[in-house]
Design a protein around this motif. Structure first.
Motif, PDB file in Angstrom:
ATOM      1  N   PRO A 376      15.652  20.460  81.695  1.00 34.32           N
ATOM      2  CA  PRO A 376      15.802  19.151  81.048  1.00 34.32           C
ATOM      3  C   PRO A 376      14.731  18.956  79.982  1.00 34.32           C
ATOM      4  N   MET A 377      15.043  18.169  78.984  1.00 32.81           N
ATOM      5  CA  MET A 377      14.065  17.909  77.932  1.00 32.81           C
ATOM      6  C   MET A 377      12.866  17.112  78.445  1.00 32.81           C
ATOM      7  N   THR A 378      13.008  16.476  79.590  1.00 26.62           N
ATOM      8  CA  THR A 378      11.870  15.784  80.184  1.00 26.62           C
ATOM      9  C   THR A 378      10.771  16.763  80.589  1.00 26.62           C
ATOM     10  N   LYS A 379      11.102  18.072  80.660  1.00 25.98           N
ATOM     11  CA  LYS A 379      10.124  19.098  81.009  1.00 25.98           C
ATOM     12  C   LYS A 379       9.778  19.974  79.812  1.00 25.98           C
ATOM     13  N   VAL A 380      10.033  19.458  78.623  1.00 20.64           N
ATOM     14  CA  VAL A 380       9.653  20.144  77.384  1.00 20.64           C
ATOM     15  C   VAL A 380       8.541  19.321  76.735  1.00 20.64           C
ATOM     16  N   GLY A 381       7.330  19.872  76.703  1.00 21.19           N
ATOM     17  CA  GLY A 381       6.176  19.118  76.246  1.00 21.19           C
ATOM     18  C   GLY A 381       6.356  18.506  74.868  1.00 21.19           C
ATOM     19  N   ARG A 382       6.920  19.254  73.939  1.00 19.13           N
ATOM     20  CA  ARG A 382       7.073  18.750  72.580  1.00 19.13           C
ATOM     21  C   ARG A 382       8.006  17.543  72.554  1.00 19.13           C
ATOM     22  N   ALA A 383       9.058  17.562  73.378  1.00 19.86           N
ATOM     23  CA  ALA A 383       9.974  16.431  73.456  1.00 19.86           C
ATOM     24  C   ALA A 383       9.275  15.202  74.035  1.00 19.86           C
ATOM     25  N   VAL A 384       8.438  15.414  75.049  1.00 15.89           N
ATOM     26  CA  VAL A 384       7.705  14.305  75.655  1.00 15.89           C
ATOM     27  C   VAL A 384       6.744  13.696  74.639  1.00 15.89           C
ATOM     28  N   GLU A 385       6.046  14.546  73.896  1.00 16.02           N
ATOM     29  CA  GLU A 385       5.098  14.060  72.890  1.00 16.02           C
ATOM     30  C   GLU A 385       5.789  13.261  71.787  1.00 16.02           C
ATOM     31  N   LYS A 386       6.986  13.669  71.444  1.00 14.71           N
ATOM     32  CA  LYS A 386       7.750  12.969  70.417  1.00 14.71           C
ATOM     33  C   LYS A 386       8.422  11.706  70.945  1.00 14.71           C
ATOM     34  N   GLY A 387       8.422  11.542  72.264  1.00 13.13           N
ATOM     35  CA  GLY A 387       9.112  10.412  72.863  1.00 13.13           C
ATOM     36  C   GLY A 387      10.614  10.541  72.789  1.00 13.13           C
ATOM     37  N   GLU A 388      11.123  11.787  72.798  1.00 12.25           N
ATOM     38  CA  GLU A 388      12.555  12.052  72.687  1.00 12.25           C
ATOM     39  C   GLU A 388      12.953  13.048  73.772  1.00 12.25           C
ATOM     40  N   THR A 389      13.188  12.536  74.965  1.00 13.76           N
ATOM     41  CA  THR A 389      13.380  13.415  76.122  1.00 13.76           C
ATOM     42  C   THR A 389      14.820  13.453  76.625  1.00 13.76           C
ATOM     43  N   GLN A 390      15.761  12.980  75.822  1.00  9.30           N
ATOM     44  CA  GLN A 390      17.157  13.038  76.250  1.00  9.30           C
ATOM     45  C   GLN A 390      17.685  14.470  76.108  1.00  9.30           C
ATOM     46  N   GLY A 391      18.546  14.869  77.046  1.00  4.62           N
ATOM     47  CA  GLY A 391      19.222  16.150  76.922  1.00  4.62           C
ATOM     48  C   GLY A 391      18.618  17.265  77.748  1.00  4.62           C
ATOM     49  N   HIS A 441       3.178  27.233  70.502  1.00  2.00           N
ATOM     50  CA  HIS A 441       3.005  25.949  71.196  1.00  2.00           C
ATOM     51  C   HIS A 441       2.337  24.966  70.238  1.00  2.00           C
ATOM     52  N   PRO A 442       2.719  23.693  70.233  1.00  2.00           N
ATOM     53  CA  PRO A 442       3.812  23.100  71.014  1.00  2.00           C
ATOM     54  C   PRO A 442       5.096  23.015  70.179  1.00  2.00           C
ATOM     55  N   THR A 443       6.140  23.614  70.665  1.00  2.00           N
ATOM     56  CA  THR A 443       7.451  23.531  70.027  1.00  2.00           C
ATOM     57  C   THR A 443       8.507  23.364  71.112  1.00  2.00           C
TER      58      THR A 443
END
Length: 464
Positions: A376-391, A441-443
């Motif tokens: 899940p994107m909730t476990k992708v650091g870059r997505a969490v940092e961007k505040g975009e964790t859907q998907g 990192h981080p990507t």
């Protein structure tokens, strides 16, 4: 007036201009015919304008989310659509004018403006000119389809082309069709400030993709306040008080949908109906596509069909690859084929959905022993940092050969990250190879090796 050339190219879309460039560089004389706008669908009514508008909609959405990023709230605001459209128009004009300037100044290329029709297998008429050539390349593109819906002739409606000319924001945009066009325009106009209802005959979004993908996209859109009406049947159009109404049969809710504007996004049809194909000994199939072989040659020697009109792909990247295939075979003695390319595409909602290769459903249907990896994107650091964790990310691997079968990414940066997997698949690399990659990192892409390191047997039925 009769004029002779080595090659005749019909259409200045994504395959025609580069083909003209290769052929003229090889010493061929080329006539290129365009009856409307240089650049074809992609530049004028497809990729370029829609992605420009999506960028504006993203900016508006981000402004409204300022507080989520620790910034002072911007508050609600109204979008003036006219300057948004003006920005888009400027981007389109620069691209279109660049292509036209390139072609009109290309040594060895003569540009004709008008509609081309066959008069024989080696000649086409454009206005008062008859252009003859031993090699004819059809790159005529496609247009929005006009589905035979009851009432369509009496109800004003928009297409994916005409909606790009709107100067005022719809109050309530009703969209019939939940393919890429419907979903992209729906989210775009919702973010710009319109109320949006999307109606779809299928009982779920994206029926040709996996259920988890469809569920993720469904959640993304509904979280933004878009109304999704799925499983609608017997669609008919009408008007009440001068505004469009879409009437349906639906098990859950058979009430009509009313809006200020109606967008019909129900597919596209090739521009082959006015080519007089029969005079060249050609015919189109029931949907209007010109049949071609692996090298994009038609049944008539000396005539090729490229891009949207051949039914072998409906994307800019496949149209450009059609040019590459034709040029490789004609000029480079390189036997490239349509089947060499992988099926890959993206839908540019935000976050985007990108895919390559096979889906879970296709793997199961083929009976292929497979492994699947998910994150899940909730476990992708870059997505969490961007505040975009859907998907999420998902990969499919052959359980016996370790070959990569396919992948889907719904999430921020997914349209770019997917290319790591596309490249590996073209190189016929394995999951073991992917696990040994070291990405920056981080990507978002840095988690792809991790996903390949967490493979499990693919369940016999989709996981809910």
């Amino acid at each position: 007036m009769n004029q002779s050339f080595d090659a005749l190219i019909i259409g200045a879309g994504q395959a025609g201009p580069p083909l003209a460039g290769r052929l003229t560089a090889a010493g061929w004389t080329v006539a290129l015919v365009e009856r409307q706008d240089f650049g074809g669908t992609c530049v004028n009514t497809g990729c370029t304008p829609t992605k420009a508008l999506i960028a504006s909609a993203k900016a508006a959405y981000t402004l409204r989310q300022a507080a989520d990023y620790g910034l002072p709230p911007v508050g609600d605001f109204a979008v003036d659509l006219a300057p948004v459209q003006a920005r888009k128009d400027a981007i389109v004009a620069a691209s279109r004018d660049g292509i036209e300037n390139w072609l009109t100044h290309m040594p060895g290329c003569t540009v004709f403006r008008g509609t081309a029709r066959f008069v024989s297998a080696t000649a086409m008429q454009v206005g008062d000119d008859v252009l003859e050539a031993k090699h004819i390349f059809l790159n005529v593109g496609s247009r929005p389809a006009s589905p035979p819906l009851p009432g369509i002739g009496q109800v004003p409606h928009l297409t994916s082309s005409s909606i790009l000319a709107l100067k005022e924001l719809p109050t309530h945009l009703v969209i019939v069709g939940a393919g890429a066009v419907g979903l992209e325009f729906g989210q775009m106009f919702r973010r710009l400030g319109a109320q949006v209802t999307i109606m779809e005959r299928s009982p779920r979004l994206l029926p040709h993709d996996d259920e988890d993908v469809a569920a993720a996209v469904h959640e993304i859109l509904t979280n933004e306040g878009i109304t999704l009406r799925l499983g609608v049947e017997c669609i008919s159009l009408g008007q009440e008080d001068g505004q469009p109404v879409v009437r349906v049969n639906c098990k859950q809710d058979a009430s009509p949908s009313r809006g200020s504007h109606l967008l019909l996004a129900m597919g596209r049809q090739p521009n082959t109906d006015d080519l007089a194909l029969e005079k060249a000994g050609l015919r189109a199939d029931a949907r209007g596509f010109i049949l071609v072989d692996e090298q994009l040659q038609t049944a008539v020697p000396g005539i090729w069909a490229l891009g949207d009109c051949n039914g072998r792909g409906a994307f800019t990247h496949t149209a450009y690859n059609d040019f590459e295939i034709v040029a490789a075979n004609l000029l480079d003695h390189d036997p490239r084929r349509v089947s060499d390319r992988l099926p890959a595409s993206a839908i540019y909602i935000d976050p985007p959905f990108a895919k390559v290769g096979l889906t879970e459903a296709e793997v199961r249907a083929a009976g292929t022993p497979a492994l699947v990896g998910r994150r899940p994107m909730t476990k992708v650091g870059r997505a969490v940092e961007k505040g975009e964790t859907q998907g999420f990310m998902k990969v499919l691997v052959h359980a016996e050969t370790d070959q990569i079968l396919g992948a889907s990414i719904v999430g921020v940066g997914g349209d770019e990250a997917i290319h790591c997997i596309i490249t590996a698949m073209y190189a016929r690399q394995t999951a073991a190879f992917m696990r040994r990659n070291v990405f920056i990192h981080p990507t978002v892409a840095e988690l792809i090796p991790t996903v390949f390191g967490e493979l499990k047997p693919l369940a016999a039925t989709p996981e809910q």
